[in-house]
Enzyme design. Structure first.
Site, PDB file in Angstrom:
ATOM      1  N   ASP A 261      -5.830  -0.004   1.786  1.00 48.06           N
ATOM      2  CA  ASP A 261      -6.109  -1.421   2.037  1.00 48.06           C
ATOM      3  C   ASP A 261      -7.240  -1.489   3.068  1.00 48.06           C
ATOM      4  OD1 ASP A 261      -5.800  -4.185   2.057  1.00 48.06           O
ATOM      5  OD2 ASP A 261      -4.041  -4.172   3.328  1.00 48.06           O
TER       6      ASP A 261
ATOM      7  N   LYS B 191      -7.547  -1.276  -2.876  1.00 53.06           N
ATOM      8  CA  LYS B 191      -7.923  -2.697  -2.926  1.00 53.06           C
ATOM      9  C   LYS B 191      -9.428  -2.811  -2.748  1.00 53.06           C
ATOM     10  CE  LYS B 191      -3.654  -4.951  -1.659  1.00 53.06           C
ATOM     11  NZ  LYS B 191      -2.900  -5.678  -0.621  1.00 53.06           N
TER      12      LYS B 191
ATOM     13  N   ARG C 130      10.768  -1.441  -4.155  1.00 49.52           N
ATOM     14  CA  ARG C 130      10.194  -0.102  -4.347  1.00 49.52           C
ATOM     15  C   ARG C 130      10.644   0.523  -5.658  1.00 49.52           C
ATOM     16  NH1 ARG C 130       7.988   1.209   0.651  1.00 49.52           N
ATOM     17  NH2 ARG C 130       9.165   0.601   2.492  1.00 49.52           N
TER      18      ARG C 130
END
Ligand code: IMP
Ligand code: MG
Length: 190
Positions: A116, A144, A179
């Site tokens: 990220d 991302k 998860r």
């Protein structure tokens, strides 16, 4: 108040399976090259490769990934927190507990669910190199694409580039949950 609900599937289990197989092969080839460069035959029984999954998001990914890697390796885990509780933006990465202390001279593969801001990789790479590792690679399932990264931070091996959406499943959580979903899904705000 915003509530968050499971949205559409971004990457289904079959695409994940195929891509993890390719990642395992590419990573193994790259590590075999590094071992040869050190003067070892990759078939030799040398203890030089350490997989370092970042807890807890990488558990599902690393379990599948290592079974696609036909070379001698060991595994240690490391714990980093960046998204406390119900946050969906990184609050800055912090090491929880300690790093394994036997990384000197080894080829280390950081395995994470998603890249990220890059805070997690920046923190770990620095600490691993300080120990005198022979090399460090990062392998992330997701990246991302539209989120600005810390300067100089990249992952050598990336499964899928994705848009800037908050995703869950295949190890990725929101507030500790989801998860266990086999597919990667978008978490939508309502
Ligand atoms: P970074 O340090 O900002 O690169 O963030 C990496 C960590 O944030 C990952 O290891 C994940 O645990 C978490 N993270 C980032 N984006 C998401 C997401 O969309 N869903 C779930 N966790 C995420
Ligand atoms: Mg994580």
């Amino acid at each position: 108040m915003t509530t968050r609900v499971l949205g559409k599937t971004l990457i289904d289990r079959e695409r994940i399976r195929q891509r993890v197989r390719e990642l395992g092969r590419d990573l193994s080839n790259s590590l075999a090259d590094a071992l040869r460069a050190d003067g070892h035959d990759p078939q030799d029984d040398v203890d030089r490769v350490v997989m370092l999954p970042v807890m807890t998001g990488a558990v599902v990914f690393v379990a599948d990934l290592i079974r696609e890697m036909p070379l001698k390796l060991s595994m240690s885990v490391v714990s980093v927190s960046s998204y406390p509780g119900q946050a969906t933006r990184s609050k800055g990465a912090a090491l929880r507990g300690s790093l394994p202390d036997n990384l000197a001279g080894r080829h280390v593969v950081i395995v994470d669910d998603i890249l990220d801001s890059g805070g997690t990789l920046e923190l770990l790479r620095g600490a691993i190199m300080e120990q005198g590792a022979a090399s460090v690679r990062a392998c992330v399932l997701l990246n991302k694409l539209d989120v600005p990264k810390k300067p100089g931070i990249l992952a050598e091996h990336i499964g899928f580039d994705i848009p800037d959406e908050f995703v869950v499943g295949y190890g990725l959580d929101y507030d500790g949950f989801y998860r266990n979903l086999p597919d990667i899904r978008i978490l939508e705000e309502r």
